[in-house]
Design a protein around this motif. Structure first.
Motif, PDB file in Angstrom:
ATOM      1  N   ARG A   7       0.836  -1.207   0.000  1.00 56.72           N
ATOM      2  CA  ARG A   7       0.000   0.000   0.000  1.00 56.72           C
ATOM      3  C   ARG A   7       0.868   1.253   0.000  1.00 56.72           C
ATOM      4  O   ARG A   7       0.550   2.236  -0.687  1.00 56.72           O
ATOM      5  CB  ARG A   7      -0.929  -0.010   1.210  1.00 56.72           C
ATOM      6  CG  ARG A   7      -1.992  -1.088   1.186  1.00 56.72           C
ATOM      7  CD  ARG A   7      -3.019  -0.898   2.297  1.00 56.72           C
ATOM      8  NE  ARG A   7      -3.986  -1.980   2.284  1.00 56.72           N
ATOM      9  CZ  ARG A   7      -3.910  -3.060   3.051  1.00 56.72           C
ATOM     10  NH1 ARG A   7      -2.904  -3.186   3.905  1.00 56.72           N
ATOM     11  NH2 ARG A   7      -4.823  -4.001   2.982  1.00 56.72           N
ATOM     12  N   TYR A   8       1.937   1.223   0.751  1.00 58.39           N
ATOM     13  CA  TYR A   8       2.823   2.382   0.813  1.00 58.39           C
ATOM     14  C   TYR A   8       3.480   2.628  -0.555  1.00 58.39           C
ATOM     15  O   TYR A   8       3.595   3.773  -1.000  1.00 58.39           O
ATOM     16  CB  TYR A   8       3.899   2.175   1.877  1.00 58.39           C
ATOM     17  CG  TYR A   8       3.385   2.164   3.301  1.00 58.39           C
ATOM     18  CD1 TYR A   8       2.124   2.684   3.623  1.00 58.39           C
ATOM     19  CD2 TYR A   8       4.159   1.637   4.332  1.00 58.39           C
ATOM     20  CE1 TYR A   8       1.663   2.671   4.930  1.00 58.39           C
ATOM     21  CE2 TYR A   8       3.705   1.632   5.647  1.00 58.39           C
ATOM     22  CZ  TYR A   8       2.451   2.147   5.929  1.00 58.39           C
ATOM     23  OH  TYR A   8       1.985   2.140   7.234  1.00 58.39           O
ATOM     24  N   VAL A   9       3.925   1.552  -1.202  1.00 56.04           N
ATOM     25  CA  VAL A   9       4.550   1.696  -2.518  1.00 56.04           C
ATOM     26  C   VAL A   9       3.567   2.287  -3.519  1.00 56.04           C
ATOM     27  O   VAL A   9       3.892   3.208  -4.277  1.00 56.04           O
ATOM     28  CB  VAL A   9       5.083   0.335  -3.019  1.00 56.04           C
ATOM     29  CG1 VAL A   9       5.506   0.433  -4.492  1.00 56.04           C
ATOM     30  CG2 VAL A   9       6.247  -0.126  -2.168  1.00 56.04           C
ATOM     31  N   VAL A  10       2.352   1.780  -3.535  1.00 57.05           N
ATOM     32  CA  VAL A  10       1.332   2.290  -4.461  1.00 57.05           C
ATOM     33  C   VAL A  10       1.045   3.765  -4.172  1.00 57.05           C
ATOM     34  O   VAL A  10       0.925   4.584  -5.089  1.00 57.05           O
ATOM     35  CB  VAL A  10       0.046   1.447  -4.363  1.00 57.05           C
ATOM     36  CG1 VAL A  10      -1.092   2.106  -5.153  1.00 57.05           C
ATOM     37  CG2 VAL A  10       0.295   0.035  -4.884  1.00 57.05           C
ATOM     38  N   ALA A  11       0.958   4.116  -2.912  1.00 61.27           N
ATOM     39  CA  ALA A  11       0.662   5.502  -2.546  1.00 61.27           C
ATOM     40  C   ALA A  11       1.776   6.439  -2.997  1.00 61.27           C
ATOM     41  O   ALA A  11       1.511   7.526  -3.527  1.00 61.27           O
ATOM     42  CB  ALA A  11       0.457   5.613  -1.038  1.00 61.27           C
ATOM     43  N   ARG A  20       3.185  13.177   0.784  1.00 62.03           N
ATOM     44  CA  ARG A  20       1.760  13.049   0.458  1.00 62.03           C
ATOM     45  C   ARG A  20       1.280  11.609   0.628  1.00 62.03           C
ATOM     46  O   ARG A  20       0.131  11.379   1.022  1.00 62.03           O
ATOM     47  CB  ARG A  20       1.501  13.544  -0.963  1.00 62.03           C
ATOM     48  CG  ARG A  20       1.644  15.055  -1.117  1.00 62.03           C
ATOM     49  CD  ARG A  20       1.066  15.530  -2.444  1.00 62.03           C
ATOM     50  NE  ARG A  20       1.830  15.020  -3.580  1.00 62.03           N
ATOM     51  CZ  ARG A  20       2.896  15.628  -4.107  1.00 62.03           C
ATOM     52  NH1 ARG A  20       3.332  16.754  -3.562  1.00 62.03           N
ATOM     53  NH2 ARG A  20       3.522  15.119  -5.151  1.00 62.03           N
ATOM     54  N   ALA A  21       2.153  10.645   0.328  1.00 64.45           N
ATOM     55  CA  ALA A  21       1.776   9.239   0.514  1.00 64.45           C
ATOM     56  C   ALA A  21       1.527   8.941   1.984  1.00 64.45           C
ATOM     57  O   ALA A  21       0.572   8.236   2.341  1.00 64.45           O
ATOM     58  CB  ALA A  21       2.861   8.329  -0.040  1.00 64.45           C
ATOM     59  N   ALA A  22       2.373   9.475   2.855  1.00 65.76           N
ATOM     60  CA  ALA A  22       2.186   9.264   4.296  1.00 65.76           C
ATOM     61  C   ALA A  22       0.889   9.896   4.771  1.00 65.76           C
ATOM     62  O   ALA A  22       0.159   9.306   5.580  1.00 65.76           O
ATOM     63  CB  ALA A  22       3.368   9.856   5.060  1.00 65.76           C
ATOM     64  N   GLU A  23       0.563  11.077   4.250  1.00 61.03           N
ATOM     65  CA  GLU A  23      -0.700  11.718   4.616  1.00 61.03           C
ATOM     66  C   GLU A  23      -1.889  10.879   4.156  1.00 61.03           C
ATOM     67  O   GLU A  23      -2.869  10.723   4.885  1.00 61.03           O
ATOM     68  CB  GLU A  23      -0.767  13.113   3.986  1.00 61.03           C
ATOM     69  CG  GLU A  23       0.241  14.100   4.573  1.00 61.03           C
ATOM     70  CD  GLU A  23       0.283  15.411   3.799  1.00 61.03           C
ATOM     71  OE1 GLU A  23      -0.327  15.474   2.714  1.00 61.03           O
ATOM     72  OE2 GLU A  23       0.940  16.355   4.285  1.00 61.03           O
ATOM     73  N   GLN A  29       5.762  10.065   8.074  1.00 66.58           N
ATOM     74  CA  GLN A  29       6.588   9.785   6.906  1.00 66.58           C
ATOM     75  C   GLN A  29       7.747   8.844   7.232  1.00 66.58           C
ATOM     76  O   GLN A  29       8.111   7.986   6.421  1.00 66.58           O
ATOM     77  CB  GLN A  29       7.126  11.085   6.319  1.00 66.58           C
ATOM     78  CG  GLN A  29       7.968  10.875   5.068  1.00 66.58           C
ATOM     79  CD  GLN A  29       8.436  12.184   4.475  1.00 66.58           C
ATOM     80  OE1 GLN A  29       7.811  13.210   4.657  1.00 66.58           O
ATOM     81  NE2 GLN A  29       9.555  12.143   3.759  1.00 66.58           N
ATOM     82  N   SER A  30       8.317   8.968   8.421  1.00 69.13           N
ATOM     83  CA  SER A  30       9.456   8.114   8.775  1.00 69.13           C
ATOM     84  C   SER A  30       9.061   6.644   8.794  1.00 69.13           C
ATOM     85  O   SER A  30       9.831   5.773   8.353  1.00 69.13           O
ATOM     86  CB  SER A  30      10.013   8.532  10.137  1.00 69.13           C
ATOM     87  OG  SER A  30       9.014   8.420  11.150  1.00 69.13           O
ATOM     88  N   VAL A  55      10.386  12.313  -6.724  1.00 69.72           N
ATOM     89  CA  VAL A  55      10.430  10.871  -6.477  1.00 69.72           C
ATOM     90  C   VAL A  55       9.816  10.189  -7.686  1.00 69.72           C
ATOM     91  O   VAL A  55       8.739  10.580  -8.140  1.00 69.72           O
ATOM     92  CB  VAL A  55       9.638  10.492  -5.208  1.00 69.72           C
ATOM     93  CG1 VAL A  55       9.593   8.974  -5.047  1.00 69.72           C
ATOM     94  CG2 VAL A  55      10.236  11.149  -3.980  1.00 69.72           C
ATOM     95  N   ARG A  56      10.499   9.185  -8.202  1.00 73.40           N
ATOM     96  CA  ARG A  56       9.918   8.447  -9.321  1.00 73.40           C
ATOM     97  C   ARG A  56      10.314   6.981  -9.245  1.00 73.40           C
ATOM     98  O   ARG A  56      11.310   6.620  -8.623  1.00 73.40           O
ATOM     99  CB  ARG A  56      10.334   9.044 -10.657  1.00 73.40           C
ATOM    100  CG  ARG A  56      11.807   8.914 -10.980  1.00 73.40           C
ATOM    101  CD  ARG A  56      12.110   9.524 -12.339  1.00 73.40           C
ATOM    102  NE  ARG A  56      13.508   9.370 -12.699  1.00 73.40           N
ATOM    103  CZ  ARG A  56      14.034   9.843 -13.840  1.00 73.40           C
ATOM    104  NH1 ARG A  56      13.249  10.500 -14.687  1.00 73.40           N
ATOM    105  NH2 ARG A  56      15.304   9.643 -14.107  1.00 73.40           N
ATOM    106  N   LEU A  57       9.525   6.147  -9.908  1.00 69.78           N
ATOM    107  CA  LEU A  57       9.786   4.709  -9.906  1.00 69.78           C
ATOM    108  C   LEU A  57      11.046   4.374 -10.679  1.00 69.78           C
ATOM    109  O   LEU A  57      11.336   4.969 -11.721  1.00 69.78           O
ATOM    110  CB  LEU A  57       8.609   3.972 -10.547  1.00 69.78           C
ATOM    111  CG  LEU A  57       7.302   3.874  -9.745  1.00 69.78           C
ATOM    112  CD1 LEU A  57       6.169   3.431 -10.646  1.00 69.78           C
ATOM    113  CD2 LEU A  57       7.467   2.911  -8.575  1.00 69.78           C
ATOM    114  N   THR A  58      11.810   3.421 -10.164  1.00 68.10           N
ATOM    115  CA  THR A  58      12.893   2.820 -10.937  1.00 68.10           C
ATOM    116  C   THR A  58      12.273   1.781 -11.876  1.00 68.10           C
ATOM    117  O   THR A  58      11.065   1.508 -11.832  1.00 68.10           O
ATOM    118  CB  THR A  58      13.902   2.132 -10.016  1.00 68.10           C
ATOM    119  OG1 THR A  58      13.229   1.066  -9.325  1.00 68.10           O
ATOM    120  CG2 THR A  58      14.472   3.115  -8.999  1.00 68.10           C
TER     121      THR A  58
END
Length: 297
Positions: A7-11, A20-23, A29-30, A55-58
């Protein structure tokens, strides 16, 4: 590997931001960063490129993302199936529709559905008919409302015909044809048109009607939204052909009967193989049985 890590990766992938993903995930965020780093160590590859600006996907992250989404969908589906087994319908329901749906009161149906199944989260997606059929086949949406010409049929999905409707001409109030009680395609072929994009099902029924009648026409404006289409017509930029059961909700235009008008067929479609409990419950609200009879002429 844990579902929460996925879920974190998708966010992060969808927001392009750890903050924003943590929110979105309602964590600090940590904690989110720690879990993604832990997953990356387990996989032996970095999933994201991190700089001070973005931030972007590898390539590894791009390969991981679709599978992560599938796992999350499967987990949600499993929970929904268990809930359904004990009499509770929950989960998510994705409904697709064309803007000119007229055979079903979609807001009314959703109100009734929500009253019966308040735990289901619903998303509505507007699109073209052919796109909606493909999304149902792929499982991106569960139920869709669309229209097709009488010469076409929804393929690869279950379908129920809802209604048939003739198209009418829509013109500006000051257009020379505005006072006419009826016209034919031959007269309309001399006008400039506003229409849906070429190759869409909604456009095809009109194109085919003019071709069959031996006429060509000039489509000067292509619009994906029927409401905006009518606004262009109201400004005198062209005329349009729209379903008679839909045009009553438009303002600032006049409608004219077309004596040799094309006909559209409205359908509701759903997956043949993979119907969720929420989709089955929604179809029941529409009074559509578990097994629909085949569509016929």
């Amino acid at each position: 590997m844990e579902l929460q890590q996925m879920r974190y990766v998708v966010a992060v992938a969808e927001t392009n931001s750890f903050t924003r993903a943590a929110e979105r995930c309602l964590v600090v965020q940590s904690a989110l960063s720690h879990q993604i780093a832990r997953l990356e160590r387990e996989l032996g590859a970095r999933l994201f490129e991190r700089t001070s600006r973005r931030v972007r996907l590898t390539s590894a992250g791009a390969a991981f993302l679709p599978a992560a989404r599938q796992c999350l969908d499967a987990a949600e589906r499993a929970a929904a199936e268990v809930a359904a087994a004990v009499g509770e319908v929950r989960g998510r329901l994705a409904v697709g529709l064309i803007p000119s749906v007229a055979a079903v009161d979609i807001p009314g149906a959703l109100r009734e559905f929500h009253e019966q199944y308040p735990s289901v989260r619903v998303s509505l997606r507007v699109g073209a008919s052919d796109e909606l059929v493909e999304q149902v086949r792929q499982g991106a949406i569960e139920v869709a409302f669309l229209d097709l010409p009488t010469t076409a049929r929804p393929e690869g999905v279950e379908a129920r015909e809802l209604a048939r409707d003739c198209l009418v001409a829509v013109v500006a109030p000051d257009h020379p044809l505005a006072g006419e009680p009826a016209v034919d395609l031959g007269r309309l072929s001399r006008e400039v048109f506003v229409d849906l994009p070429a190759q869409t099902a909604g456009r095809a029924q009109s194109d085919q009607a003019f071709t069959d009648a031996g006429f060509s026409r000039d489509v000067a404006f292509e619009v994906t939204n029927t409401d905006y289409l009518s606004r262009l017509v109201a400004q005198g930029l062209g005329i349009a052909l729209l379903p008679s059961t839909y045009v009553h909700q438009l303002t600032g235009v006049r409608t004219i009967e077309v004596t040799d008008a094309p006909v559209r067929v409205e359908y509701v479609v759903w997956s043949r193989a993979d119907r969720t409990p929420a989709a089955a419950a929604f179809l029941a609200v529409l009074d559509i049985p578990a097994q629909s009879p085949p569509v016929t002429d």
